[in-house]
Design a protein around this motif. Structure first.
Motif, PDB file in Angstrom:
ATOM      1  N   SER A 109      -6.137  -4.078   5.969  1.00  0.00           N
ATOM      2  CA  SER A 109      -6.070  -3.437   4.655  1.00  0.00           C
ATOM      3  C   SER A 109      -6.368  -1.948   4.848  1.00  0.00           C
ATOM      4  N   PRO A 110      -6.152  -1.130   3.831  1.00  0.00           N
ATOM      5  CA  PRO A 110      -6.432   0.305   3.973  1.00  0.00           C
ATOM      6  C   PRO A 110      -7.890   0.607   4.307  1.00  0.00           C
TER       7      PRO A 110
ATOM      8  N   GLU B 219      -0.420  -3.319   8.556  1.00  0.00           N
ATOM      9  CA  GLU B 219      -0.354  -4.246   7.418  1.00  0.00           C
ATOM     10  C   GLU B 219       0.225  -5.589   7.853  1.00  0.00           C
TER      11      GLU B 219
ATOM     12  N   MET C 250      -4.986   3.634   5.975  1.00  0.00           N
ATOM     13  CA  MET C 250      -4.089   4.454   5.174  1.00  0.00           C
ATOM     14  C   MET C 250      -3.727   5.728   5.939  1.00  0.00           C
TER      15      MET C 250
ATOM     16  N   TYR D 208       0.810  -1.218   0.000  1.00  0.00           N
ATOM     17  CA  TYR D 208       0.000   0.000   0.000  1.00  0.00           C
ATOM     18  C   TYR D 208       0.849   1.277   0.000  1.00  0.00           C
TER      19      TYR D 208
END
Length: 97
Positions: free
Chosen positions: A87-88, A82, A52, A35
């Motif tokens: 996940s983002p 991560e 994120m 990512y």
């Protein structure tokens, strides 16, 4: 060395030039995040933020910038979220992930 590239010699009628790829070896020191892609992302501590927004938090090369090329540690170079399998799209809350 994973991708060694042999130096190339190019001869012209005027001069002789030689190119050498000094970074042809793979030393394992690169961003491993799928990512972040080697781009430093600072951390935001906002509740409800997605992963994120957590940025490069917990990465062994996070010294306020991406320091993968500057450190000798051969560990994991990706954010802790991560590494934990997030996940983002996963959200951060005050109780953790």
């Amino acid at each position: 060395m994973v991708n060694y590239q042999k130096p190339e010699i190019i001869k012209s009628s005027v001069e002789v030039f030689e190119t050498v790829n000094t970074a042809s070896g793979d030393f394992g020191r690169k961003c491993q995040s799928v990512y972040m892609n080697g781009v430093y992302h600072p951390t935001s501590y906002s509740a409800g933020a997605d992963m994120m927004a957590r940025g490069c938090e917990g990465c062994n090369a996070n010294w306020g910038y991406c320091a993968v090329s500057a450190c000798n540690y051969d560990g994991v170079f990706k954010p802790s979220w991560e590494v934990a399998g997030m996940s983002p799209d996963n959200k951060w809350n005050t109780n953790g992930w």
